[in-house]
Scaffold this active site. Structure first.
Site, PDB file in Angstrom:
ATOM      1  N   GLY A 219       0.781  -1.255  -0.092  1.00  0.00           N
ATOM      2  CA  GLY A 219      -0.025  -0.056   0.024  1.00  0.00           C
ATOM      3  C   GLY A 219       0.747   1.410   0.056  1.00  0.00           C
ATOM      4  O   GLY A 219       2.215   1.155   0.277  1.00  0.00           O
ATOM      5  N   LEU A 220       0.125   2.432  -0.056  1.00  0.00           N
ATOM      6  CA  LEU A 220       0.999   3.541  -0.133  1.00  0.00           C
ATOM      7  C   LEU A 220       1.627   4.053   1.422  1.00  0.00           C
ATOM      8  O   LEU A 220       1.341   3.289   2.303  1.00  0.00           O
ATOM      9  CB  LEU A 220      -0.133   4.874  -0.345  1.00  0.00           C
ATOM     10  CG  LEU A 220      -0.976   4.729  -1.629  1.00  0.00           C
ATOM     11  CD1 LEU A 220      -1.941   5.862  -1.574  1.00  0.00           C
ATOM     12  CD2 LEU A 220       0.136   4.483  -2.899  1.00  0.00           C
TER      13      LEU A 220
ATOM     14  N   ALA B 151      -0.114   4.181   5.008  1.00  0.00           N
ATOM     15  CA  ALA B 151      -1.395   3.504   4.887  1.00  0.00           C
ATOM     16  C   ALA B 151      -1.623   2.835   6.143  1.00  0.00           C
ATOM     17  O   ALA B 151      -2.805   2.741   6.213  1.00  0.00           O
ATOM     18  CB  ALA B 151      -1.393   2.601   3.575  1.00  0.00           C
ATOM     19  N   GLY B 152      -0.688   2.494   6.856  1.00  0.00           N
ATOM     20  CA  GLY B 152      -0.855   1.596   8.111  1.00  0.00           C
ATOM     21  C   GLY B 152      -0.288   0.116   7.927  1.00  0.00           C
ATOM     22  O   GLY B 152      -0.625  -0.691   8.657  1.00  0.00           O
ATOM     23  N   LYS B 153       0.574  -0.159   6.744  1.00  0.00           N
ATOM     24  CA  LYS B 153       1.089  -1.476   6.740  1.00  0.00           C
ATOM     25  C   LYS B 153       1.975  -1.786   8.064  1.00  0.00           C
ATOM     26  O   LYS B 153       1.655  -3.246   8.450  1.00  0.00           O
ATOM     27  CB  LYS B 153       2.200  -1.555   5.503  1.00  0.00           C
ATOM     28  CG  LYS B 153       1.335  -1.105   4.144  1.00  0.00           C
ATOM     29  CD  LYS B 153       2.179  -0.946   3.170  1.00  0.00           C
ATOM     30  CE  LYS B 153       3.426   0.015   3.163  1.00  0.00           C
ATOM     31  NZ  LYS B 153       2.980   1.407   3.253  1.00  0.00           N
ATOM     32  N   THR B 154       2.890  -1.228   8.343  1.00  0.00           N
ATOM     33  CA  THR B 154       3.761  -1.401   9.643  1.00  0.00           C
ATOM     34  C   THR B 154       2.634  -1.552  10.695  1.00  0.00           C
ATOM     35  O   THR B 154       3.153  -2.570  11.553  1.00  0.00           O
ATOM     36  CB  THR B 154       4.968  -0.278   9.757  1.00  0.00           C
ATOM     37  OG1 THR B 154       5.729  -0.540   8.409  1.00  0.00           O
ATOM     38  CG2 THR B 154       5.754  -0.717  11.073  1.00  0.00           C
TER      39      THR B 154
ATOM     40  N   SER C 184       6.019  -1.851  -2.222  1.00  0.00           N
ATOM     41  CA  SER C 184       6.126  -2.616  -3.295  1.00  0.00           C
ATOM     42  C   SER C 184       5.059  -2.219  -4.487  1.00  0.00           C
ATOM     43  O   SER C 184       4.033  -2.843  -4.496  1.00  0.00           O
ATOM     44  CB  SER C 184       5.833  -4.095  -3.042  1.00  0.00           C
ATOM     45  OG  SER C 184       4.528  -4.346  -2.265  1.00  0.00           O
TER      46      SER C 184
END
Length: 187
Positions: free
Chosen positions: A17-18, A21-24, A91
């Site tokens: 995601g951007l 975005a909240g991935k981590t 990615s």
């Protein structure tokens, strides 16, 4: 002497995601929750891994793809050894993510793509690293998700799960991730 080896299936959850975005955040919260299930878990955060695996790379498409391939290889290695690997990596390009999926499939390791589909305006409002502000001020170009050369983001076409972190609690989103792992028999 007998050595006990954990026989649980490993897998990779690939959070894409951007930036902001909240991935981590999701990967970290999921790892904490998985400790209740006595699972071996590793987080491969793109920002933390890049300086170690890819210090010579820039942010061209080829360099981004090479970075994703390196993180994908490490995640496959960990996962085929029984670890639930949580890779939180922007990615931006579908082909690079698809190559990582193929690598996992060839190793017989589950690969679950999680699209953290938070809108760019929400990400810019969060701006946890100050990247959106830096781009607005002209201090950088090509921020993923902002368009233009180097700023492209190709959303996954068929991820195993799409989550939007806007207006949701982290806990609710982690519940969704746990449900996915249960459905895939990975808990």
């Amino acid at each position: 002497m007998t050595v006990s080896v954990e026989t649980r299936t490993g897998a990779t959850l690939w959070f894409t995601g951007l930036p902001s975005a909240g991935k981590t955040t999701l990967a970290t919260a999921l790892a904490e929750r998985l400790s209740e299930h006595d699972r071996r878990v590793e987080i491969l955060d793109g920002d933390a891994v890049r300086p170690v695996l890819s210090p010579e790379l820039g942010y061209s498409r080829a360099d981004r793809d090479a970075n994703v391939a390196r993180i994908g290889w490490v995640s496959s290695l960990l996962s085929r050894n029984g670890v639930l690997t949580l890779a939180a990596v922007v990615s931006p390009f579908a082909a690079a993510r698809d190559s990582v999926r193929t690598l996992h499939e060839s190793a017989g390791v589950p690969f679950l793509e999680i699209h953290v589909a938070t809108a760019v305006d929400v990400c810019a409002e969060r701006d946890v690293k100050g990247l959106y502000a830096k781009q607005r001020e002209g201090g950088m170009q090509g921020l993923t998700g902002t368009g233009g050369p180097g700023g492209e983001y190709e959303p996954p076409l068929q991820p195993e799960l799409i989550v939007d972190t806007s207006g949701r609690t982290v806990s609710d989103t982690v519940d969704e991730l746990i449900s996915l792992l249960e459905k895939e028999n990975l808990l």
